[in-house]
Each structure stands twice: as C-alpha cells, then as structure tokens.
Design a protein around this motif. Sequence first.
Motif, short mmCIF file in Angstrom:
data_model
loop_
_atom_site.label_atom_id
_atom_site.label_comp_id
_atom_site.label_asym_id
_atom_site.label_seq_id
_atom_site.Cartn_x
_atom_site.Cartn_y
_atom_site.Cartn_z
N VAL A 229 0.85 -1.19 0.00
CA VAL A 229 0.00 0.00 0.00
C VAL A 229 0.88 1.24 0.00
O VAL A 229 1.65 1.47 0.93
N GLN A 230 0.77 2.01 -1.06
CA GLN A 230 1.50 3.26 -1.14
C GLN A 230 0.76 4.31 -0.31
O GLN A 230 -0.46 4.31 -0.23
N VAL A 231 1.53 5.21 0.30
CA VAL A 231 0.92 6.23 1.15
C VAL A 231 1.36 7.62 0.72
O VAL A 231 2.34 7.79 0.02
N ALA A 232 0.60 8.59 1.17
CA ALA A 232 0.84 9.97 0.75
C ALA A 232 2.04 10.60 1.44
O ALA A 232 2.48 11.68 1.08
N SER A 233 2.57 9.96 2.46
CA SER A 233 3.75 10.47 3.15
C SER A 233 4.71 9.31 3.38
O SER A 233 4.37 8.15 3.17
N SER A 234 5.92 9.63 3.80
CA SER A 234 6.91 8.59 4.01
C SER A 234 6.45 7.61 5.07
O SER A 234 5.78 7.98 6.03
N SER A 235 6.81 6.36 4.91
CA SER A 235 6.43 5.34 5.87
C SER A 235 7.60 4.39 6.06
O SER A 235 8.64 4.51 5.41
N PHE A 236 7.41 3.43 6.93
CA PHE A 236 8.44 2.42 7.17
C PHE A 236 8.83 1.71 5.89
O PHE A 236 9.98 1.31 5.70
N TRP A 237 7.87 1.56 4.97
CA TRP A 237 8.09 0.71 3.80
C TRP A 237 8.79 1.44 2.66
O TRP A 237 9.18 0.81 1.69
N GLY A 238 8.96 2.75 2.73
CA GLY A 238 9.64 3.44 1.64
C GLY A 238 9.23 4.89 1.57
O GLY A 238 8.56 5.42 2.44
N SER A 239 9.67 5.54 0.50
CA SER A 239 9.40 6.96 0.34
C SER A 239 7.93 7.21 0.04
O SER A 239 7.20 6.33 -0.36
N GLY A 240 7.52 8.45 0.21
CA GLY A 240 6.11 8.80 0.04
C GLY A 240 5.68 8.86 -1.42
O GLY A 240 6.49 8.88 -2.34
N TYR A 241 4.38 8.91 -1.62
CA TYR A 241 3.80 8.99 -2.95
C TYR A 241 2.82 10.16 -2.97
O TYR A 241 2.33 10.60 -1.94
N SER A 242 2.52 10.63 -4.16
CA SER A 242 1.63 11.78 -4.27
C SER A 242 0.19 11.43 -3.90
O SER A 242 -0.57 12.29 -3.51
N ARG A 243 -0.19 10.18 -4.04
CA ARG A 243 -1.53 9.77 -3.65
C ARG A 243 -1.47 8.30 -3.22
O ARG A 243 -0.56 7.57 -3.59
N GLN A 244 -2.46 7.90 -2.48
CA GLN A 244 -2.46 6.53 -2.01
C GLN A 244 -2.83 5.57 -3.13
O GLN A 244 -3.63 5.87 -4.00
N GLY A 245 -2.23 4.40 -3.13
CA GLY A 245 -2.56 3.38 -4.10
C GLY A 245 -2.23 2.01 -3.54
O GLY A 245 -1.33 1.87 -2.73
N ILE A 246 -2.94 1.01 -3.98
CA ILE A 246 -2.75 -0.35 -3.50
C ILE A 246 -2.19 -1.19 -4.63
O ILE A 246 -2.67 -1.13 -5.76
N GLU A 247 -1.16 -1.96 -4.36
CA GLU A 247 -0.57 -2.84 -5.35
C GLU A 247 -0.73 -4.28 -4.88
O GLU A 247 0.11 -4.80 -4.16
N PRO A 248 -1.84 -4.93 -5.24
CA PRO A 248 -2.01 -6.33 -4.87
C PRO A 248 -0.96 -7.19 -5.58
O PRO A 248 -0.51 -6.88 -6.67
N GLY A 249 -0.58 -8.27 -4.95
CA GLY A 249 0.35 -9.19 -5.59
C GLY A 249 1.31 -9.81 -4.60
O GLY A 249 1.77 -9.15 -3.67
N ARG A 251 4.72 -11.11 -3.10
CA ARG A 251 6.08 -10.58 -3.18
C ARG A 251 6.87 -11.01 -1.95
O ARG A 251 6.31 -11.45 -0.95
N LEU A 252 8.17 -10.87 -2.04
CA LEU A 252 9.01 -10.90 -0.85
C LEU A 252 9.20 -9.45 -0.47
O LEU A 252 9.63 -8.62 -1.27
N GLY A 253 8.83 -9.11 0.77
CA GLY A 253 8.72 -7.71 1.15
C GLY A 253 10.05 -7.06 1.49
O GLY A 253 10.98 -7.70 1.99
N ASN A 254 10.12 -5.78 1.18
CA ASN A 254 11.33 -5.01 1.45
C ASN A 254 11.49 -4.74 2.95
O ASN A 254 10.58 -4.93 3.74
N ARG A 255 12.66 -4.29 3.31
CA ARG A 255 13.06 -3.94 4.67
C ARG A 255 13.19 -5.15 5.58
O ARG A 255 14.26 -5.40 6.16
N LEU A 256 12.13 -5.92 5.75
CA LEU A 256 12.16 -7.00 6.72
C LEU A 256 12.76 -8.30 6.17
O LEU A 256 13.09 -9.20 6.94
N THR A 257 12.89 -8.41 4.86
CA THR A 257 13.57 -9.56 4.27
C THR A 257 15.06 -9.28 4.31
O THR A 257 15.53 -8.33 3.67
N ARG A 258 15.80 -10.11 5.06
CA ARG A 258 17.22 -9.77 5.27
C ARG A 258 18.04 -11.00 5.64
O ARG A 258 17.50 -12.05 6.00
N VAL A 259 19.37 -10.83 5.54
CA VAL A 259 20.34 -11.73 6.14
C VAL A 259 21.26 -10.86 6.99
O VAL A 259 21.99 -10.02 6.46
#
Length: 338
Positions: A229-249, A251-259
Amino acid sequence: MQVRKGVGVLAFLLVLFVPLAEAVDFGAPAIEVVDGATLKGVKRVAVSSFTVQYVTSQVWDTSFTSGGKKGSLQTAGQGGGFDIADALDPAKMQSTTDKLYLEFLADLKAAGFEVVSPETLAASKAYKDYLANAPKTPRKEEAESEKGNGAGAITSIFYTPPGVPLVLGNKFDHLSTGTFGSNVKDPTLTFTGSLSLYTTNWPYYDKDVQKELGAATLHVRLYVPLAHVQVASSSFWGSGYSRQGIEPGLRLGNRLTRVAVGHNGDYAKLFLSEPYLIPGPIESTVEEVKHPNAMRAILGEKIKIYPGTVSAEKYWQLFPDAANQLLKAFARKLKDAS
C-alpha cells in the motif's frame, strides 16, 4: 478460503491452474548492505536463525469501518483487505521453510563458504544456551492496530525449521529510519509481540556461538506480504507517494527480508531494499466505482477497488522458486562483500 468483503476489497476466489513447465526467472533483487566492513574476512558461517514470515491477511482502512461479522469488512476510501489463510496449509508452510533453509546452506557452500552443519551447530554448547531463549514457533502475530502504517493491518505466522530459533531485534532487522540513527517498531508485530521478540539480548548469546564455532553467524528472515500500500507520506516501507494506491500481488517484502551477519561481535545487514515481485499467484484489475457514501457519490466522488483471484497452486509453486533465487543472491552478495 475466507474472503474479506467490502468496498475497496480484493474479492479473492481460490482457483487452480496447471503448473508451469519451467522455472521462472524473477530478475535481480535489489539488495543493500549496512555496515559492510563487518563482512570482511568471513569464510566460515553458521546459519543460527532462519524464519519465513507468511502473511495470511492484510486489511487497510483510510476512512471508516462499519458492521460485518469477523472475516468481513466495510470500508470507505481506498480501503479493504483480504484473507487467504485457508489457502496456506500449515504443513506446507513448515515443509517449504525447511526446504528453503537446506537450500540456503547449499547456496552458501556453492558461493565458496565453509558452512557449519546443522548437526554441528545443534551439538554446540553455546547454541544450546542460545536455543534455551528461543520463542515457540509457529508464532502468529495479528497486528490489527497497524492499519495506518502504509501496508495495512497484517496477520502473519512465523515458521522456523526444527531446532532453529526465531531471532528478531535491532541488531538484525533494518528498523532505522535514517534520522539520527533512530529505530522504529516493526509494523508487523503486536505491541506484546514486539516486547517479547525484540527484548531478548541475542547478541550476548550469539557472540559465544561465533567464538565456539569459529564462524560468522547468519540470521535469515523472509517476509511474504500479499500487497503493498503506497501512502501519501513517508512510511516504514519506503518513500512517500503523491496519492495513495494499493498494489495487490505476492512478493518478498522489502526492509524485513534480510540476512544479518554477526562477525567478531559486530553485525552487518543485507536487506531487500525494494519488493521482490512474484507475478502469477495473485491477479487483479483496477476498477473505479461510486463512493459508498451517498452524499459523496452525488458529488461524483469515486474510489478504486481491486477484484482478482489467487491461486494456491501457483503460490506454492512460485514463492519457493522466488525465495530460492533471492537467497542465492544473498549468498553471492555476502561472498562479494567478504
């Protein structure tokens, strides 16, 4: 499979497809390294922790909720959610986790590392002390209070191979916001989950494992969300977006997927900086419909919904392949940095 119904909802239907004949190439993952100097000289490694965090439902809410029994949700705005818990068989989650763990050990050997065997690790006195502090798995976390975090309220289940602990913490997960080195909480955990999972002083026990075995310790986490879910301001998951949007699908998620790599008492983190997409298991379209609020509908306001389907068969076919490709990339990145 249970479906969360409502405006802005992904109306998932469980459908089956013919298995693909050939493995899919998911492309090169975006992997970043934090404190890479710690990796210099790493030749012998022990995979001290390994977990796969399967997301079973996500719910997002930008306006209000009303009515509905458990398992259904009515929302306004770009809200909604879905629940595929019925498609994720516990035995399959466990066996897939076990298989990915063994494949990663092989990937590390293929990359040129000397790898401590699971049997040697289990016989280690230091590792036995380590395991004494391990939380029980599978472990379910229902972060219902986190609807506004950018990815929705997430319900997930953590799986580890038998005898391998679930290890989380600031030394292992990339929780830094980049502001004066401050850390934020893990938005996939409940408040009590954060307290219990992030307060164990794992580095204290980890250094003894490193010393006894003469090896760097590796800590793997694979996070498998079902939408972003994209958000209008910066969040834990990444930089902000101009408007909210949902990307179903899937995936292996960013930030928390790590070694995370412990070496001589210090830690480096190799983490997925962008979601690693897995096309196929979840297919959706975007439709604009009238706003569910009558007055706002009269004014011509519309919202987006994302009807689609999910294939359990494709999930279990494609997710392990994508995870295996990603873990191979982590092994190569680690070797290049060492």
